[in-house]
Design an enzyme around this catalytic site. Structure first.
Site, PDB file in Angstrom:
ATOM      1  N   GLY A  80      -2.799  43.617   1.958  1.00 27.93           N
ATOM      2  CA  GLY A  80      -3.039  42.124   2.194  1.00 27.93           C
ATOM      3  C   GLY A  80      -2.263  41.073   0.855  1.00 27.93           C
ATOM      4  CD1 TRP A  82       3.881  40.551  -0.200  1.00 30.02           C
ATOM      5  CD2 TRP A  82       5.102  40.178   1.474  1.00 30.02           C
ATOM      6  NE1 TRP A  82       4.908  40.999  -0.599  1.00 30.02           N
ATOM      7  CE2 TRP A  82       5.984  40.654   0.190  1.00 30.02           C
ATOM      8  CE3 TRP A  82       5.840  39.977   2.535  1.00 30.02           C
ATOM      9  CZ2 TRP A  82       7.045  40.784   0.432  1.00 30.02           C
ATOM     10  CZ3 TRP A  82       7.241  40.318   2.764  1.00 30.02           C
ATOM     11  CH2 TRP A  82       7.704  40.817   1.650  1.00 30.02           C
ATOM     12  CG  ASP A 119       2.571  50.298  17.409  1.00 30.10           C
ATOM     13  OD1 ASP A 119       3.436  49.675  16.595  1.00 30.10           O
ATOM     14  OD2 ASP A 119       2.665  51.410  17.708  1.00 30.10           O
ATOM     15  CE  LYS A 183       9.212  47.932   1.133  1.00 27.12           C
ATOM     16  NZ  LYS A 183       7.765  48.196   0.141  1.00 27.12           N
TER      17      LYS A 183
END
Length: 254
Positions: A80, A82, A119, A183
């Site tokens: 958490g 970010w 998901d 990323k």
């Protein structure tokens, strides 16, 4: 700037981890690196859930990603960090903006942040996210990483594949003009990923924040100015990268 603790002589203090029969060499090295990482210590001191918070803080300082009142999706949000940073930057405590954090793992609640344990590849995920946000997203950000195998090429391909899935999700939830941040790990397939992003965004570049370890192949791809489906169709028909600029900036500090 974050600096390591220093002794009376001014030299950085290092914590050495003793060998343990039940601990592998790799886990011992990881633990020692964590204990000596100034960002880890600072995160604990300042109340951030992970050192990754400083990566987003530094990227925001350079690129001005986070603006008050934004709608944001945080993919693979656990633990958490970010979402914590984004919440402060967009004025969530003042009732401005909206953040939806998504992860397969449950996370401790963050004040004002909506959490969806799901998901993001589920067929109904984009529709659910837009409903939770109250509209299309201004920013889709992802600090996700596939489980490491220890084989560099395999790990590179796996995380690039994960980012490609995140890009497809972003196409379905981003508002025109929106931003995508994710990323990646260097390894040879970045050019293909960037070329794909250039079809959808006016500018694409790599960013490596100081909080990313210098010896790490990790960097972030930042794509701004989402064109939307209509503009993308016009770009494809024209056979160009569109009217905006699209550039791949080589990472620094490698």
């Amino acid at each position: 700037m974050t600096t390591p603790p220093r002794g009376p002589d001014g030299r950085p203090l290092k914590v050495r981890v003793k060998k343990s029969r039940g601990r592998t060499t790799s886990s011992q090295k990881w633990l020692q690196r964590q204990l000596n990482d100034p960002y880890v210590a600072r995160a604990k001191r300042e109340g951030w859930r992970s050192r990754a918070a400083f990566k987003l803080i530094e990227m925001d300082e350079k690129a001005r990603l986070l603006k008050r009142g934004m709608r944001i999706v945080d993919l693979g949000a656990a633990p958490g960090g970010w979402s914590q940073v984004a919440a402060k930057k967009i004025g969530l405590e003042e009732g401005l903006g909206k953040i939806v954090a998504i992860d397969l793992l449950e996370i401790e609640p963050i004040p004002g942040v909506a959490f969806a344990q799901m998901d993001f590849l589920a067929p109904d995920a984009p529709e659910r996210l837009i409903a939770m946000l109250g509209g299309q997203a201004d920013l889709v950000m992802s600090d996700m990483a596939a489980n490491a195998t220890g084989h560099k090429k395999t790990d590179h391909l796996r995380i690039v594949g994960l980012v490609e899935l995140a890009v497809e999700f972003a196409r379905q939830v981003l508002a025109p003009g929106g931003t995508f941040l994710a990323k990646v790990i260097q390894g040879g397939m970045e050019a293909t990923l960037l070329a794909d992003l250039k079809r959808d965004f006016t500018q694409v570049r790599h960013v490596k924040p100081a909080a990313s370890r210098a010896d790490s192949a990790e960097l972030y791809v930042l794509a701004t100015g989402f064109r939307g489906e209509a503009d993308r169709a016009e770009t494809d028909d024209a056979g160009t990268d569109g009217t905006g600029t699209a550039e791949a900036q080589a990472p620094r500090d490698q």
